[in-house]
Design an enzyme around this catalytic site. Structure first.
Site, PDB file in Angstrom:
ATOM      1  N   LYS A 234       0.840  -1.214   0.000  1.00 41.63           N
ATOM      2  CA  LYS A 234       0.000   0.000   0.000  1.00 41.63           C
ATOM      3  C   LYS A 234       0.865   1.251   0.000  1.00 41.63           C
ATOM      4  O   LYS A 234       0.644   2.170  -0.792  1.00 41.63           O
ATOM      5  CB  LYS A 234      -0.898   0.017   1.249  1.00 41.63           C
ATOM      6  CG  LYS A 234      -1.563   1.361   1.517  1.00 41.63           C
ATOM      7  CD  LYS A 234      -2.436   1.322   2.747  1.00 41.63           C
ATOM      8  CE  LYS A 234      -1.757   1.649   4.054  1.00 41.63           C
ATOM      9  NZ  LYS A 234      -1.446   3.075   4.276  1.00 41.63           N
ATOM     10  N   ASN A 235       1.846   1.277   0.905  1.00 37.99           N
ATOM     11  CA  ASN A 235       2.612   2.517   1.073  1.00 37.99           C
ATOM     12  C   ASN A 235       3.553   2.803  -0.090  1.00 37.99           C
ATOM     13  O   ASN A 235       4.033   3.933  -0.232  1.00 37.99           O
ATOM     14  CB  ASN A 235       3.375   2.485   2.401  1.00 37.99           C
ATOM     15  CG  ASN A 235       2.436   2.666   3.583  1.00 37.99           C
ATOM     16  OD1 ASN A 235       1.260   2.977   3.406  1.00 37.99           O
ATOM     17  ND2 ASN A 235       2.945   2.461   4.788  1.00 37.99           N
TER      18      ASN A 235
ATOM     19  N   ARG B  53       0.680  14.371  13.743  1.00 33.51           N
ATOM     20  CA  ARG B  53       1.260  14.183  12.415  1.00 33.51           C
ATOM     21  C   ARG B  53       1.430  15.476  11.609  1.00 33.51           C
ATOM     22  O   ARG B  53       0.694  15.744  10.649  1.00 33.51           O
ATOM     23  CB  ARG B  53       0.450  13.148  11.632  1.00 33.51           C
ATOM     24  CG  ARG B  53       0.439  11.827  12.357  1.00 33.51           C
ATOM     25  CD  ARG B  53      -0.271  10.763  11.626  1.00 33.51           C
ATOM     26  NE  ARG B  53       0.524  10.115  10.608  1.00 33.51           N
ATOM     27  CZ  ARG B  53       0.094   9.107   9.866  1.00 33.51           C
ATOM     28  NH1 ARG B  53      -1.134   8.667  10.004  1.00 33.51           N
ATOM     29  NH2 ARG B  53       0.877   8.549   8.976  1.00 33.51           N
TER      30      ARG B  53
ATOM     31  N   CYS C 270      -4.691  12.598  13.324  1.00 31.58           N
ATOM     32  CA  CYS C 270      -5.458  11.374  13.159  1.00 31.58           C
ATOM     33  C   CYS C 270      -5.384  10.620  14.469  1.00 31.58           C
ATOM     34  O   CYS C 270      -4.789  11.103  15.428  1.00 31.58           O
ATOM     35  CB  CYS C 270      -4.917  10.535  12.010  1.00 31.58           C
ATOM     36  SG  CYS C 270      -3.235  10.032  12.268  1.00 31.58           S
TER      37      CYS C 270
ATOM     38  N   ASP D  63       4.414   0.504  12.268  1.00 32.08           N
ATOM     39  CA  ASP D  63       3.211  -0.101  11.699  1.00 32.08           C
ATOM     40  C   ASP D  63       3.036  -1.566  12.083  1.00 32.08           C
ATOM     41  O   ASP D  63       2.053  -2.190  11.707  1.00 32.08           O
ATOM     42  CB  ASP D  63       3.209   0.050  10.166  1.00 32.08           C
ATOM     43  CG  ASP D  63       2.899   1.473   9.743  1.00 32.08           C
ATOM     44  OD1 ASP D  63       2.569   2.300  10.607  1.00 32.08           O
ATOM     45  OD2 ASP D  63       2.983   1.764   8.527  1.00 32.08           O
TER      46      ASP D  63
ATOM     47  N   ARG E 201      -8.734  -0.074   4.620  1.00 28.91           N
ATOM     48  CA  ARG E 201      -7.800   0.885   4.009  1.00 28.91           C
ATOM     49  C   ARG E 201      -6.496   0.201   3.620  1.00 28.91           C
ATOM     50  O   ARG E 201      -5.817   0.660   2.699  1.00 28.91           O
ATOM     51  CB  ARG E 201      -7.459   2.012   5.004  1.00 28.91           C
ATOM     52  CG  ARG E 201      -8.546   3.039   5.203  1.00 28.91           C
ATOM     53  CD  ARG E 201      -8.038   4.169   6.088  1.00 28.91           C
ATOM     54  NE  ARG E 201      -6.644   4.413   5.779  1.00 28.91           N
ATOM     55  CZ  ARG E 201      -5.672   4.552   6.690  1.00 28.91           C
ATOM     56  NH1 ARG E 201      -5.938   4.510   7.950  1.00 28.91           N
ATOM     57  NH2 ARG E 201      -4.439   4.766   6.314  1.00 28.91           N
TER      58      ARG E 201
END
Ligand code: UD1
Length: 422
Positions: free
Chosen positions: A22-23, A122, A117, A308, A400
Site C-alpha cells: 500500500k505505502n 502528524r 489522526c 506499523d 484501508r
C-alpha cells in the site's frame, strides 16, 4: 458500517499470497499521474480503500485511471487543476503526496492541510521545509497550503525531524526534485522499502536518482518524465502481520511473496519470541513448535522495528508468557488498541510512550472497535487466537490497508465473516 465476526481457536495453516505494498502504491500512482507525460501501467496494485480514494483525488486533478485485476492504468493529469480540496484530503493523509509533484510539474499547488489522526498530530513541517529549500513559496491560508514556484532548483536538504526521518516528506521532496534544475541531495532520508520502490519507479520514468535504499539520496533533475510499466513491491507490513497471525494461532503458514530483506527487524523479534521462520526463494514458512518467551521492543525508522507492526506484535506478546515492554518512538498516541485488547482479557498498562505487557494464558472473545488501520488488524488477530466469538466493528479502517483480509484468512482455516452495513 461493516464488521467482522470471528470465532477463535483454529490454528492457521496453508499458503497466503502477499499483496503489493500500500505505502509504495500511493506515491507511485501520484508520480505516474502528475509527473509523467505519458500513460503508466502499474501492476501488483492492491485493491484497497486508500488506493481507490487516491484515484478520486487524481481524477479531480484531471488524470484518468482504470483499475482491473490488480492493474492500474493511469493517464496523466490534463494540467488544468492544481487543487486538492479538503473534502478529499481529509479522507486520506497521503493526499499530501500531490503537493511536491504538482509544484514540480505545473509550478502551483493548493492542497488542504491534512489534520491529525487517531495516532497523533502528524505535522507536515518537513514536507514544507523541503519544498521551500527547492525554491517554492509556501503560504498557509484558510486551511490550505498554497505553494508556487518557477522551476524548482536542486539543493542540499537535511530532512530529519524530532521524531526521526519522515517517509512522507522524503517521498514528496524526492518526487519534486526529479524535475528540478540541478542536483538535490536529501540527507537523513527515510529508506523504507516503499521509499526505495518509489525511487526505482521514478528512475523507470526517466528520473536520475542515486543512493536508493540509503539515507542519502542524490536526485539529478531532468527536463521531463514519461510514463512507465512497473510492478509494485510486496507489502512488508502485510507479510509481517500474517507472520504474527501464524504465531498467535500457533499455526503453520507459508507467505508467498514475502521479502526477507524487508522484514529483518520484525523477523528478529519473532525469532526471539520463539517463532521459526524458514526462508525460501519465493517466501517464508512460519511455524510455531517452540515455547514462546517475552521480549522488549522499541519502534524506530527503517531498518528499525516498524511502528506499523507495533500493535500486531503487542497482540502476540499479550499471550506470550512473561513481561514485555514496547516503546513507541515514532507516533504519539499510538496505543488505541490497548484498551480493546484489555477488553479481551489482555493485561497491558501504558505509561507515557511505553506499554508493559504481562502475558496472559488466553484472550477471550468480545465486541471491540477498530480505531485505525493497525490498531484494527490486531483485534482481528486477537479474535483468531481468542476463545469464543469476537466482533470487530468499524472495519473500514482495516479495509484501508489489508486486501481481501477475510478471504485470505478463511482460506487458511480462520472462521471470520463480514457483516455488511450493520
Ligand atoms: C508513513 C506511513 C505510515 C507509517 C509512517 C512511519 C504511508 C502512507 N504512511 O506515514 O504507515 O506509520 O510512515 O513509518 O506511507 N513528522 C514531522 N514532520 C513532518 C512529517 C513527519 O514531525 O513533516 C513526524 C511524524 O509526526 C511522525 C514521524 O515524523 O512522528 C514519522 O512520520 P512520517 O514518516 O512522515 O509518516 P507518514 O509519511 O505520515
Amino acid at each position: 458500517m461493516d464488521k467482522f465476526i470471528i470465532t477463535g481457536g483454529a490454528p492457521l495453516q496453508g499458503v497466503i499470497d502477499i499483496s503489493g505494498s500500500k505505502n509504495a502504491t500511493l506515491p507511485i500512482i501520484v508520480a505516474a499521474a502528475i509527473l509523467g507525460q505519458t500513460q503508466s501501467i502499474i501492476t501488483n496494485v492492491p485493491n484497497l480503500a486508500d488506493v481507490r480514494t487516491l484515484q478520486v483525488v487524481l481524477r479531480h486533478l484531471g488524470s484518468t485511471t482504470n483499475f482491473q485485476n490488480g492493474i492500474l492504468t493511469i493517464d496523466p493529469i490534463d494540467l488544468s487543476s492544481y487543487e486538492a480540496p479538503y473534502d478529499l484530503v481529509r479522507r486520506m493523509r497521503a493526499s499530501i503526496y500531490v503537493l511536491g509533484p504538482l509544484l514540480a510539474r505545473i509550478g502551483r499547488a493548493k492542497v488542504s492541510f491534512p489534520g491529525g489522526c487517531a495516532i497523533g498530530p502528524r505535522p507536515i513541517d518537513l514536507h514544507l521545509e523541503g519544498l521551500e529549500a527547492l525554491g517554492a513559496d509556501v503560504e498557509i491560508e484558510g486551511g490550505y497550503i498554497n505553494a508556487q514556484s518557477n522551476r524548482l532548483r536542486g539543493t542540499e536538504i537535511y530532512l530529519r525531524g524530532v521524531f526521526g526521518p519522515s517517509v512522507g516528506a522524503t517521498a514528496n521532496v524526492m518526487m519534486a526534485a526529479t524535475l528540478a534544475k540541478g542536483t538535490t541531495t536529501i540527507q537523513a532520508a527515510a529508506c523504507e522499502p516503499h521509499i526505495a520502490d518509489l525511487a526505482y519507479f521514478l528512475n523507470r520514468m526517466g528520473a536520475n536518482i542515486e543512493g536508493i535504499g540509503t539515507t542519502e539520496l542524490k536526485i539529478h533533475g531532468v527536463a521531463s518524465l514519461n510514463g512507465a510499466h512497473y510492478s509494485v513491491v510486496s507489502d512488508d507490513i502485510e507479510a509481517s502481520t500474517f507472520m504474527v497471525a501464524a504465531a498467535m494461532t500457533r499455526g503453520d503458514l507459508f507467505l508467498r511473496g514475502a521479502v526477507e530483506d524487508h522484514v529483518h527487524a520484525a523477523a528478529k523479534k519473532l525469532r526471539e519470541i520463539g517463532v521459526t521462520l524458514l526462508w525460501q526463494d519465493d517466501g517464508v514458512r512460519v511455524t510455531t513448535n517452540q515455547p514462546f518467551g517475552s521480549t522488549d521492543i522499541r519502534t524506530d525508522a527503517y531498518p528499525g522495528f516498524p511502528t506499523d507492526m507495533q500493535a500486531q506484535i503487542m497482540g502476540l506478546l499479550s499471550i506470550t508468557p512473561g513481561i514485555s515492554v514496547i516503546t513507541e518512538t515514532i507516533h504519539q498516541d499510538r496505543f488505541m488498541h490497548v484498551a480493546e485488547l484489555n477488553r479481551m482479557g489482555a493485561n497491558i498498562r501504558v505509561d507515557g510512550n511505553s506499554a508493559m505487557i504481562h502475558g496472559v494464558e488466553r484472550l477471550s472473545g468480545a465486541p471491540v472497535m477498530a480505531s485505525d488501520l493497525r490498531a484494527g488488524v490486531v483485534l482481528v488477530l486477537a479474535g483468531l487466537a481468542a476463545e469464543g466469538e469476537t466482533t470487530v466493528s468499524r472495519i473500514y479502517h482495516i479495509d484501508r490497508g489489508y486486501e481481501y483480509l477475510e478471504d485470505k484468512l478463511s482460506a487458511v482455516g480462520a472462521e471470520i465473516r463480514r457483516i455488511e452495513n450493520d
